[in-house]
Write an enzyme that holds these catalytic residues in place. Structure first.
Site, mmCIF file in Angstrom:
data_model
loop_
_atom_site.group_PDB
_atom_site.id
_atom_site.type_symbol
_atom_site.label_atom_id
_atom_site.label_comp_id
_atom_site.label_asym_id
_atom_site.label_seq_id
_atom_site.Cartn_x
_atom_site.Cartn_y
_atom_site.Cartn_z
ATOM 1 C CB CYS A 132 -0.932 -0.007 1.212
ATOM 2 S SG CYS A 132 -2.010 1.436 1.306
ATOM 3 C CB CYS A 135 -0.637 2.340 3.945
ATOM 4 S SG CYS A 135 -2.277 1.833 3.434
ATOM 5 C CG ASP A 136 3.143 1.127 4.536
ATOM 6 O OD1 ASP A 136 2.645 1.593 5.577
ATOM 7 O OD2 ASP A 136 2.989 -0.053 4.173
#
Length: 314
Positions: A132, A135-136
């Site tokens: 992701c 997300c990261d």
């Protein structure tokens, strides 16, 4: 017969459980093989509202579960193998449990990221391996990273990651990409993106704590090389966890549950779907939680209508 069963956890299922429990519906939540969903594989979560200093994925899921339990939600570990949605009461076969029967059902089984299946991959999830970018990506500011994949998702993630990384290298096993022309053009015109085509990933290398490289074999030359990198984003697609439904719920061409626009209602009254199992566009914890809330409220109204109908018949 239970009033409501929630199949699957994660932000969607747990949010639904919180709302249902607070409505005194005593939901039973069936946890699968990954209690808490994909967020349990994420180390730091910095984009979930209410946590200015961030929170780990596992901790966020533990807190949401505790909140649901506080209001009376019941949890049981099991794997749903079969469902019968043909009657007024829905029947569920759950591995390790007796048959369950419920008046309503919320499906929040999510979608699992497709993985490469190579040595070092699973061991380094959260240590440099991610599925992701949104997300990261922030954690790889100024670093060289790799995106594995050749479709639209891979191109989109690579372009997004150039906001943070000093260099993004796209690794794909073929010389041709599957991505649409417009997405390919965007990636090829991005000066921060480099390419390793015709390369098959064979191993994720690490120092025991963090990723340090991706070993690949060149399809044309047969030569092996290690691409130095601190982050590997696997972007080869997702598969929704809907196989156990056996075609009883309408799904799209990719297998995601189809819901009526603006709702979480499926084609079967009393069955609702929330989270990534019906969303292959956003796939965020906060959007999943939002649809979990919607499913719970719609489920509550459905049960009220059923109860009113039963009273009229009496």
């Amino acid at each position: 017969m239970r009033q409501v069963v929630v199949v699957g956890t994660g932000p969607a299922g747990l949010t639904a459980a919180i709302y249902l429990a607070r409505a005194n519906l005593s939901p039973l939540v069936i946890e699968g093989n990954e209690p808490g969903g994909q967020l349990t594989l994420t180390t730091e979560v910095e984009n979930f509202p209410g946590f200015p200093d961030g929170i780990t994925g596992p901790e966020l899921m533990r807190n949401m579960r505790k909140q649901a339990e506080k209001f009376g939600a019941e949890f049981s570990r099991g794997w749903v193998t079969q469902v019968d949605l043909s009657g007024n009461g829905f029947k569920l076969q759950v591995e390790g449990m007796t048959e369950l029967e419920t008046r309503s059902l919320i499906l929040s089984t999510g979608a699992s990221a497709k993985m490469l299946g190579i040595p070092g991959e699973n061991e380094n999830i959260g240590r440099g391996v991610s599925t992701c970018a949104t997300c990261d990506g922030f954690f790889f500011r100024g670093k060289k990273i790799v995106v594995v994949g050749g479709g639209d998702s891979a191109m989109e993630e690579a372009n997004f990651l150039t906001r943070f990384a000093s260099e993004v290298r796209i690794v794909h096993r073929r010389n041709e990409l599957r991505a649409s022309k417009i997405m390919q053009d965007r990636a090829r015109n991005n000066p921060k993106i480099t390419w390793s085509l015709n390369c098959i990933p064979v191993e994720v290398e690490s120092d025991g704590n963090r990723v340090k490289g991706l070993k690949v074999i060149n399809n044309e030359t047969g030569l092996e090389e290690t691409i130095a990198t601190e982050g590997i984003f696997v972007a080869i697609g997702y598969h929704p966890n809907t196989h156990f439904l056996n075609g009883q719920i309408d799904t799209d061409d990719l297998g995601y549950i189809v819901v009526k626009p603006g709702t979480t209602e499926t084609n079967i009254p009393g069955v609702f779907a929330c989270g990534d199992v019906q969303d292959h566009k956003f796939r965020q914890a906060i959007t999943a939680a939002g649809t979990g809330c919607m499913a719970a409220l719609e489920c509550e109204r459905f049960l009220e209508s059923v109860a009113a109908h039963d009273e009229l018949e009496v």
